[in-house]
Design an enzyme around this catalytic site. Structure first.
Site, PDB file in Angstrom:
ATOM      1  N   ALA A  57       0.834  -1.204   0.000  1.00 12.98           N
ATOM      2  CA  ALA A  57       0.000   0.000   0.000  1.00 12.98           C
ATOM      3  C   ALA A  57       0.870   1.256   0.000  1.00 12.98           C
ATOM      4  O   ALA A  57       2.070   1.212   0.294  1.00 12.98           O
ATOM      5  CB  ALA A  57      -0.917   0.016   1.219  1.00 12.98           C
ATOM      6  N   THR A  58       0.252   2.375  -0.350  1.00 15.90           N
ATOM      7  CA  THR A  58       0.947   3.659  -0.347  1.00 15.90           C
ATOM      8  C   THR A  58       0.085   4.711   0.339  1.00 15.90           C
ATOM      9  O   THR A  58      -1.139   4.563   0.449  1.00 15.90           O
ATOM     10  CB  THR A  58       1.245   4.153  -1.780  1.00 15.90           C
ATOM     11  OG1 THR A  58       0.007   4.303  -2.487  1.00 15.90           O
ATOM     12  CG2 THR A  58       2.139   3.177  -2.528  1.00 15.90           C
ATOM     13  N   ILE A  59       0.735   5.775   0.785  1.00 19.98           N
ATOM     14  CA  ILE A  59       0.030   6.984   1.183  1.00 19.98           C
ATOM     15  C   ILE A  59       0.089   7.918  -0.012  1.00 19.98           C
ATOM     16  O   ILE A  59       1.157   8.111  -0.614  1.00 19.98           O
ATOM     17  CB  ILE A  59       0.649   7.628   2.445  1.00 19.98           C
ATOM     18  CG1 ILE A  59      -0.102   8.923   2.812  1.00 19.98           C
ATOM     19  CG2 ILE A  59       2.143   7.883   2.297  1.00 19.98           C
ATOM     20  CD1 ILE A  59       0.353   9.530   4.140  1.00 19.98           C
ATOM     21  N   SER A  60      -1.031   8.461  -0.413  1.00 20.03           N
ATOM     22  CA  SER A  60      -1.090   9.314  -1.602  1.00 20.03           C
ATOM     23  C   SER A  60      -0.265  10.581  -1.418  1.00 20.03           C
ATOM     24  O   SER A  60       0.061  10.975  -0.296  1.00 20.03           O
ATOM     25  CB  SER A  60      -2.537   9.692  -1.913  1.00 20.03           C
ATOM     26  OG  SER A  60      -3.307   8.567  -2.255  1.00 20.03           O
ATOM     27  N   ASP A 116      -9.995  -0.383   6.237  1.00 18.80           N
ATOM     28  CA  ASP A 116      -8.999  -0.935   5.320  1.00 18.80           C
ATOM     29  C   ASP A 116      -9.131  -2.453   5.356  1.00 18.80           C
ATOM     30  O   ASP A 116      -9.510  -3.008   6.388  1.00 18.80           O
ATOM     31  CB  ASP A 116      -7.586  -0.505   5.720  1.00 18.80           C
ATOM     32  CG  ASP A 116      -6.633  -0.543   4.535  1.00 18.80           C
ATOM     33  OD1 ASP A 116      -6.296  -1.663   4.076  1.00 18.80           O
ATOM     34  OD2 ASP A 116      -6.240   0.529   4.051  1.00 18.80           O
ATOM     35  N   THR A 234      -9.587  -3.784  -3.839  1.00 21.00           N
ATOM     36  CA  THR A 234      -9.786  -5.200  -4.146  1.00 21.00           C
ATOM     37  C   THR A 234      -9.731  -6.035  -2.897  1.00 21.00           C
ATOM     38  O   THR A 234      -9.785  -5.512  -1.786  1.00 21.00           O
ATOM     39  CB  THR A 234      -8.707  -5.668  -5.167  1.00 21.00           C
ATOM     40  OG1 THR A 234      -8.967  -7.013  -5.544  1.00 21.00           O
ATOM     41  CG2 THR A 234      -7.308  -5.552  -4.587  1.00 21.00           C
TER      42      THR A 234
END
Length: 239
Positions: A57-60, A116, A234
């Site tokens: 995952a990433t932080i935008s 999440d 997803t």
């Protein structure tokens, strides 16, 4: 322009975004100033670019968080209820909480629910918020809560929401999320664009932010606003 807005401190980063008109609303600016990204991004927190937070995952990038707040700001008033889907490390959930909570403590107190599908990220978000006194108070008072759940299904127990933010790209616009909006309410969601194989459609393929408004009479208005690149909304990774 956005990539030139990085700073050496949280204040400098937000000021640069404001000077570049990537953040325009004073309430959004103040809310982002009140959340130190160093608590939520493990490396280069003040860079205006996406950062890995683990578990794929990433932080935008900060300018994308600013855009989300700007598009939702009319629905982020003190007392509002907000659902943050794909809450990740918890940064934007905290910013939303600043926007819907009366800082004086005497006015309307909203609530933000972050969900999440990766349990470790849900735990990470809670731990990150506990790094500041304000974050600890928000969680202790249940003004912010985190749950592990499938974002495509929203979080029915907290509905209806004045605003829903989705931080991952959906294959389609899930009607369940629209159903969980208050009327009036607004949904901000990246969606994989549909295409029919034509040349025109092939040129516009990709992910786009959609702003979906549920009007007071229950009617729904959809608007495609700009192209983006997000991780997919997803199933949780196989273990």
């Amino acid at each position: 322009m956005a990539w030139y807005c990085s700073g050496s401190t949280n204040t400098e980063l937000i000021e640069n975004l404001f000077k570049a008109d990537l953040v325009q609303n004073e309430r959004v600016k103040e809310a982002m100033m009140g959340v130190d990204r160093a608590h939520y991004a493990p490396s280069r927190p003040y860079s205006d670019s996406p950062q890995p937070i683990g578990h794929g995952a990433t932080i935008s990038a900060p300018h994308m968080h600013g855009h989300a707040c700007e598009y939702l700001i009319d629905y982020l008033k003190p007392g509002a209820r907000v659902l943050d889907i794909g809450s990740g490390s918890g940064y934007l959930t905290h910013v939303f909480a600043n926007l819907v909570t009366d800082s004086s403590g005497n006015g309307a107190q909203g609530q933000v629910i972050g969900i999440d599908h990766i349990p470790e990220l849900t735990d990470l978000a809670r731990d990150n918020m506990n790094k500041s006194d304000e974050g600890r108070k928000l969680q202790a008072s249940s003004k912010v809560e985190f749950f592990t759940a499938d974002g495509r299904l929203g979080w029915k127990d907290g509905a209806p929401y004045d605003a829903i933010h989705v931080g991952a790209a959906a294959e389609k616009l899930h009607p369940t999320l629209v159903d969980q909006l208050r009327a009036p309410g607004r949904l901000f969601i990246p969606v994989e664009s549909e295409h029919d194989g034509s040349i025109r459609e092939s040129l516009t393929r990709g992910q786009y932010i959609w702003v979906v408004d549920k009007q007071e009479d229950g009617s729904v208005h959809k608007q495609k606003v700009f192209q983006v690149s997000y991780v997919p909304l997803t199933n949780a990774p196989a273990r």
